[in-house]
Scaffold this active site. Structure first.
Site, PDB file in Angstrom:
ATOM      1  N   LEU A 124     -10.423 -25.384 -43.498  1.00 35.33           N
ATOM      2  CA  LEU A 124     -10.200 -26.828 -43.603  1.00 35.33           C
ATOM      3  C   LEU A 124     -11.136 -27.452 -44.630  1.00 35.33           C
ATOM      4  CD1 LEU A 124      -8.608 -29.242 -42.531  1.00 35.33           C
ATOM      5  CD2 LEU A 124     -10.342 -29.513 -40.748  1.00 35.33           C
ATOM      6  N   GLU A 131     -14.042 -17.492 -57.547  1.00 34.78           N
ATOM      7  CA  GLU A 131     -13.324 -16.419 -56.865  1.00 34.78           C
ATOM      8  C   GLU A 131     -12.033 -16.030 -57.572  1.00 34.78           C
ATOM      9  OE1 GLU A 131     -10.314 -17.069 -54.803  1.00 34.78           O
ATOM     10  OE2 GLU A 131     -10.282 -18.996 -55.804  1.00 34.78           O
ATOM     11  N   GLN A 154       0.889 -27.969 -50.000  1.00 33.77           N
ATOM     12  CA  GLN A 154      -0.439 -28.456 -50.363  1.00 33.77           C
ATOM     13  C   GLN A 154      -0.579 -28.691 -51.861  1.00 33.77           C
ATOM     14  OE1 GLN A 154      -3.370 -25.891 -48.417  1.00 33.77           O
ATOM     15  NE2 GLN A 154      -3.411 -27.351 -46.733  1.00 33.77           N
ATOM     16  N   HIS A 181     -14.655 -19.554 -52.274  1.00 29.77           N
ATOM     17  CA  HIS A 181     -13.372 -20.252 -52.459  1.00 29.77           C
ATOM     18  C   HIS A 181     -13.600 -21.757 -52.509  1.00 29.77           C
ATOM     19  CE1 HIS A 181      -9.061 -21.101 -51.628  1.00 29.77           C
ATOM     20  NE2 HIS A 181      -8.873 -19.912 -52.134  1.00 29.77           N
ATOM     21  N   ASP A 218     -12.169 -26.314 -47.448  1.00 29.43           N
ATOM     22  CA  ASP A 218     -11.582 -26.137 -48.777  1.00 29.43           C
ATOM     23  C   ASP A 218     -10.437 -27.123 -49.000  1.00 29.43           C
ATOM     24  OD1 ASP A 218     -11.221 -24.651 -51.270  1.00 29.43           O
ATOM     25  OD2 ASP A 218      -9.389 -23.919 -50.352  1.00 29.43           O
ATOM     26  N   GLN A 219      -9.643 -27.337 -47.949  1.00 29.18           N
ATOM     27  CA  GLN A 219      -8.430 -28.139 -48.095  1.00 29.18           C
ATOM     28  C   GLN A 219      -8.684 -29.646 -48.045  1.00 29.18           C
ATOM     29  OE1 GLN A 219      -5.935 -26.413 -45.021  1.00 29.18           O
ATOM     30  NE2 GLN A 219      -6.372 -24.385 -45.839  1.00 29.18           N
TER      31      GLN A 219
END
Length: 343
Positions: A288, A16, A106, A312, A290-291
Site C-alpha cells: 500500500l 528496481e 492503477q 520498489h 508504494d501505491q
C-alpha cells in the site's frame, strides 16, 4: 532525468527496474500533459521489455488521454508517449491474457481523478495474480484510503480470473473529489475484525479444506472467522485471502495456488505475509505504501507510516520527483518510516 526535445526522458533501469516505473511515468505524463520517452523498460527483470500486461497499461492510458504512442509492441524496451487531453468516460480495458487487470486500473486511475467528472471502467484479465494487487486488495485496502482523500468509488467483481486462463471481469466507478483532503495515516487504531477466505474454482474440494485447517492452526482464530467458497472462474484457480480491519486502515494479504505448490504452502505464504505486517505497528503495509504515493502527490499531500521501505517504493518516489514538482521525504521513526508528501 533529462529534458529532451520530445519531453522528459525516464530511465527504466533505475532502482528496481520494473514495470512500476513505466506505469508511474505514463500516468504522470497524462496528468501533466507532458511527453515522456522511457528507455530500458523493465531492465531489471529476467525478460526485459513490454509484456502483454504492460502493453495493456500503455494502450489503456493512451485511450484515456488520446496519446500518440511510438514503440508500443511486445518486447519493446523504449517507448515515446505524447499525451492529449484526459477524458472521463465509460471505458473497457482487456489485458487479453491472465495478466493483471488491477495494474491496468492503477495506471489509468490517477488521470481519471484529474478530470473532475465521473468515469466507469470495465476491466478484463487476471484478478488474483502473484506480484500484483488482487481485486480484494483494491476494494478493501486501497480504495478506502482514497475515500479519505475525498474521492468516491464503488466496484464489483463479476468473475474471477486466475493464471493461465485469466478472463476475470470487474467494474469500478470513479468520482473525483471536488477538493482533495490531506491524508494522514500514522496509527492503525483498534482492531475491528479479522477474517480469511479460501477460494477455489474447478479444483478438488480438499485443497481449500486443508488451507483452512492450516490457517486455523497457525492463526489460532475462531473457526467461524475462516471461510471456504467455490467461486466463478473460466479456469481453475485458488486464493487464500487474509484480512485485518483496523479503525483507520485495512491490511489484506493474498497468496495464490499453482501447480506443485501444496495447499499448506499457499496458506503459509499468506500467514507469513501477515506476520511481516504485524512485526511492527506501522499502519501502512509495504504494498500500500508504494501505491499511495501517486494519489498523495496529485492530491493535497499528506503523510503515512510504513515499515521498512522497499526498493520498489524508493524507485517510485524517484520517478514521481522526476515528473512532479513535489517534495517526498522519508524519515526513520520508531514504527518504521514516515513518508511525507508536500504538493
Amino acid at each position: 532525468m533529462s529534458k529532451v526535445s520530445e519531453g522528459i526522458e525516464i530511465d527504466g533501469s533505475q532502482g528496481e527496474g520494473g514495470g512500476q516505473i513505466l506505469r508511474t511515468a505514463l500516468a504522470l505524463s497524462a496528468c501533466r500533459g507532458v511527453p515522456v520517452h522511457i528507455r530500458n523498460i523493465r531492465q531489471g527483470r529476467q525478460n526485459p521489455g513490454l509484456m502483454r500486461q504492460h502493453l495493456a497499461c500503455v494502450k489503456a492510458i493512451a485511450d484515456v488521454c488520446g496519446a500518440d504512442v511510438k514503440g508500443a509492441f511486445i518486447g519493446a524496451t523504449a517507448l515515446a508517449f505524447t499525451p492529449g487531453p484526459i477524458r472521463a468516460g465509460d471505458y473497457r480495458f482487456a489485458v487479453g491474457t491472465a495478466g493483471s487487470s488491477t495494474l491496468v486500473f492503477q495506471t489509468v486511475l490517477p488521470a481519471l481523478l484529474m478530470t473532475g467528472q465521473p468515469s466507469r471502467l470495465t476491466l478484463v484479465g487476471g484478478t488474483h495474480n502473484p506480484m500484483a494487487p488482487s481485486f480484494d486488495f483494491i476494494e478493501q485496502a486501497f480504495l478506502p484510503v482514497l475515500r479519505q482523500q475525498g474521492g468516491e468509488f464503488s466496484c464489483q467483481l463479476h468473475r474471477y480470473g486466475f493464471y493461465p486462463v485469466g478472463a476475470g471481469e470487474w467494474t469500478v466507478t470513479v468520482k473525483p473529489a471536488a477538493a482533495y483532503r490531506r491524508l494522514c495515516l500514522e496509527t492503525r487504531g483498534e482492531l475491528v475484525t479479522a477474517h480469511a477466505r479460501c477460494l477455489s474454482a474447478k479444483i478438488p474440494g480438499h485443497i481449500v479444506a486443508r488451507e483452512k485447517d492450516r490457517l486455523l492452526r497457525r492463526l489460532k482464530w475462531p473457526e467461524e472467522s475462516i471461510s471456504t467458497a467455490q467461486i466463478d472462474s473460466l479456469g481453475p484457480g485458488n486464493s487464500v485471502i487474509v484480512q485485518m480491519d483496523y479503525a483507520h486502515i485495512t491490511e489484506l494479504v493474498a497468496s495464490h495456488g499453482a501447480l506443485n505448490i501444496s495447499a499448506e504452502k499457499v496458506a503459509d505464504s499468506a500467514v507469513d505475509a501477515l506476520r511481516r505486517y504485524q512485526s511492527s505497528s506501522a499502519p501502512v503495509g509495504h504494498y500500500l505504501a508504494d501505491q499511495l504515493l501517486l494519489p498523495l502527490a496529485l492530491g493535497a499531500g499528506g503523510s503515512f507510516i510504513t515499515g521498512k521501505l522497499t526498493e520498489h517504493c524508493r524507485t517510485n518516489m524517484n520517478v514521481i520527483r522526476q515528473l512532479l514538482a513535489v517534495s517526498i521525504d522519508a524519515e526513520e521513526v520508531a514504527q518504521g518510516w514516515r513518508v511525507t508528501v508536500e504538493t
